[in-house]
Write a protein that holds these residues in place. Structure first.
Motif, PDB file in Angstrom:
ATOM      1  N   VAL A 264      -3.318  10.730   3.495  1.00  0.00           N
ATOM      2  CA  VAL A 264      -3.630   9.715   2.481  1.00  0.00           C
ATOM      3  C   VAL A 264      -2.628   8.568   2.555  1.00  0.00           C
ATOM      4  CG1 VAL A 264      -3.824   9.284   0.004  1.00  0.00           C
ATOM      5  CG2 VAL A 264      -4.736  11.399   0.981  1.00  0.00           C
ATOM      6  N   PHE A 265      -1.381   8.901   2.785  1.00  0.00           N
ATOM      7  CA  PHE A 265      -0.342   7.876   2.869  1.00  0.00           C
ATOM      8  C   PHE A 265      -0.595   6.938   4.050  1.00  0.00           C
ATOM      9  CE2 PHE A 265       3.904   6.314   3.956  1.00  0.00           C
ATOM     10  CZ  PHE A 265       4.342   5.872   2.717  1.00  0.00           C
TER      11      PHE A 265
ATOM     12  N   ALA B 252       1.572  10.164  -3.978  1.00  0.00           N
ATOM     13  CA  ALA B 252       0.613  10.533  -2.936  1.00  0.00           C
ATOM     14  C   ALA B 252       1.272  10.677  -1.580  1.00  0.00           C
ATOM     15  CB  ALA B 252      -0.498   9.480  -2.852  1.00  0.00           C
ATOM     16  N   GLU B 253       2.610  10.482  -1.523  1.00  0.00           N
ATOM     17  CA  GLU B 253       3.259  10.562  -0.218  1.00  0.00           C
ATOM     18  C   GLU B 253       3.332  11.991   0.306  1.00  0.00           C
ATOM     19  OE1 GLU B 253       6.489  11.326  -3.164  1.00  0.00           O
ATOM     20  OE2 GLU B 253       4.761   9.991  -2.976  1.00  0.00           O
TER      21      GLU B 253
ATOM     22  N   GLY C 222      -3.803   4.814   3.353  1.00  0.00           N
ATOM     23  CA  GLY C 222      -3.532   3.796   2.341  1.00  0.00           C
ATOM     24  C   GLY C 222      -2.685   2.662   2.884  1.00  0.00           C
ATOM     25  N   THR C 223      -1.706   3.003   3.714  1.00  0.00           N
ATOM     26  CA  THR C 223      -0.885   1.957   4.324  1.00  0.00           C
ATOM     27  C   THR C 223      -1.715   1.088   5.261  1.00  0.00           C
ATOM     28  OG1 THR C 223       1.042   3.423   4.204  1.00  0.00           O
ATOM     29  CG2 THR C 223       1.195   1.513   5.653  1.00  0.00           C
TER      30      THR C 223
ATOM     31  N   GLY D 186       0.817  -1.213   0.000  1.00  0.00           N
ATOM     32  CA  GLY D 186       0.000   0.000   0.000  1.00  0.00           C
ATOM     33  C   GLY D 186       0.847   1.258   0.000  1.00  0.00           C
ATOM     34  N   ALA D 187       1.915   1.268   0.804  1.00  0.00           N
ATOM     35  CA  ALA D 187       2.791   2.440   0.833  1.00  0.00           C
ATOM     36  C   ALA D 187       3.513   2.624  -0.497  1.00  0.00           C
ATOM     37  CB  ALA D 187       3.796   2.298   1.971  1.00  0.00           C
TER      38      ALA D 187
ATOM     39  N   LEU E 259       1.156   4.136  -3.185  1.00  0.00           N
ATOM     40  CA  LEU E 259       0.962   5.567  -2.963  1.00  0.00           C
ATOM     41  C   LEU E 259       2.221   6.358  -3.298  1.00  0.00           C
ATOM     42  CD1 LEU E 259      -1.049   5.435   0.383  1.00  0.00           C
ATOM     43  CD2 LEU E 259      -1.927   5.932  -1.905  1.00  0.00           C
TER      44      LEU E 259
END
Length: 378
Positions: free
Chosen positions: A325-326, A319-320, A329-330, A310-311, A314
């Protein structure tokens, strides 16, 4: 001369006794076949065939595995209605299942899981960690007492380590299972973690902070002892409870990090509650599961890979830059990885020690002939 023999023959044939003697033996010969012919079977009346209650009782007993009661009920049905379309075959099946050979084959393929036995390795792992626990407690105690000499730290550390070693070996002379050792050691580790977290949740400092760590470690170790003694969990069950608390804390921590309120006391307080809820929930779930420590490790690996995936996704989509969001998502990747690993390892603990094929003698046929029953895994 020629007339005399003819007259004698006629007179002999005309005697009444001769005719009776000649016919007498023939009567039993003709009557014998009539007496040997069996009577036609009696057809049961509709009232006699109305014993369906016994048939239903026998069928239910057969389904529930009560073969002896099924045989009794079905035999009553056969006495009342010999032409019943299903009772003969069901009675034959029940008798076959009562055969010792059939029961042996069934028990061979449906053996209960073996209980976890004691292990010297479990005693060794308990001794190592509790020795380190004793050393740490000695150092913390000396810090609170204000030891100024380094030799005092060494002496108290040796005393604490020796106490941990002696207690671990003496209290487990009767044996210790890996699950019991894992429960005690896990209590110690979680105790240190909760003691450290309490420093932030209660805003402790100085000797109070050190005392929090000491009390947490000792208290949770005692809780682990109670669980090991009365619940007697397996190593897999303890691992599942630990993983439940760990991943619950990780996901909750990442989600709470998206809320930038800066209140550390609230953060650590919620973390402690979430971790405790995860441990208790998965400990209760594990009581009904036959899960191994190896499968739990694979599930943990799935959570790690899911979080990294997931990381990474992103990161590739830039997206980081948005931290919230990061983190979300993780967290989603971690949950997806845990769920996927749980599904993929569903057959990891399947029993493979049962023989592929089991052959046992049993009664076959409607008239009780002998035969062989073959059961197997295919």
């Amino acid at each position: 001369m020629f007339l005399a023999p003819f007259v004698l023959v006629v007179l002999v044939a005309a005697q009444p006794g001769a005719s009776g003697q000649g016919d007498a033996p023939s009567a039993p010969q003709s009557a014998a076949p009539a007496a040997a012919m069996p009577a036609p079977p009696l057809v049961a009346s509709p009232d006699a065939c109305a014993a369906e209650s016994d048939y239903l009782a026998g069928f239910d007993a057969l389904v529930q595995g009560e073969d002896a009661r099924a045989v009794e009920s079905l035999e009553r049905v056969l006495e009342a209605c010999p032409q019943h379309p299903y009772a003969p075959e069901l009675a034959r099946l029940a008798r076959a299942r009562l055969n010792p050979g059939a029961k042996l084959a069934q028990e061979t393929l449906a053996r209960p899981p073996q209980a976890e036995g004691t292990s010297q390795g479990a005693r060794a792992s308990l001794t190592i960690l509790q020795t380190m626990h004793g050393i740490t407690q000695g150092i913390l105690l000396c810090t609170i007492a204000g030891c100024d000499d380094s030799r005092a730290y060494v002496a108290v550390s040796l005393l604490g380590g020796g106490a941990g070693t002696a207690a671990s070996l003496l209290l487990t002379r009767s044996g210790l299972t890996p699950g019991q050792a894992a429960a005690i050691n896990s209590g110690t580790v979680w105790g240190f973690g909760y003691g450290l977290a309490s420093i932030g949740s209660f805003d402790l400092d100085g000797d109070n902070a050190i005392a929090s760590v000491m009390v947490g470690a000792l208290g949770f170790t005692g809780l682990g002892l109670l669980i090991a003694e009365f619940a007697q969990p397996t190593a897999g069950q303890v691992s599942l409870a630990n993983s439940g608390g760990l991943w619950a804390g990780v996901v909750a921590g990442m989600l709470m990090a998206t809320n930038n309120n800066g209140d550390e006391r609230v953060f650590f307080g919620i973390e402690q509650g979430v971790v405790a809820a995860g441990i208790v929930t998965f400990a209760l779930i594990s009581r009904d599961l036959d899960i191994s420590h190896g499968r739990v490790l694979l599930i943990d690996a799935g959570g790690i890979l899911g979080g990294l995936l997931g990381a990474s996704v992103l990161f590739l989509v830039d997206a980081e830059q948005d931290a919230d969001v990061f983190l979300v998502g993780t967290s989603v990747g971690v949950l997806a990885g845990l769920g996927t690993a749980t599904f993929l390892t569903r057959d990891y603990d399947a029993r493979d020690d049962a023989p592929t094929v089991t052959v046992a003698p049993t009664a076959m046929g409607r008239h009780g002939g002998l035969g062989l029953t073959m059961l197997g895994q295919f």
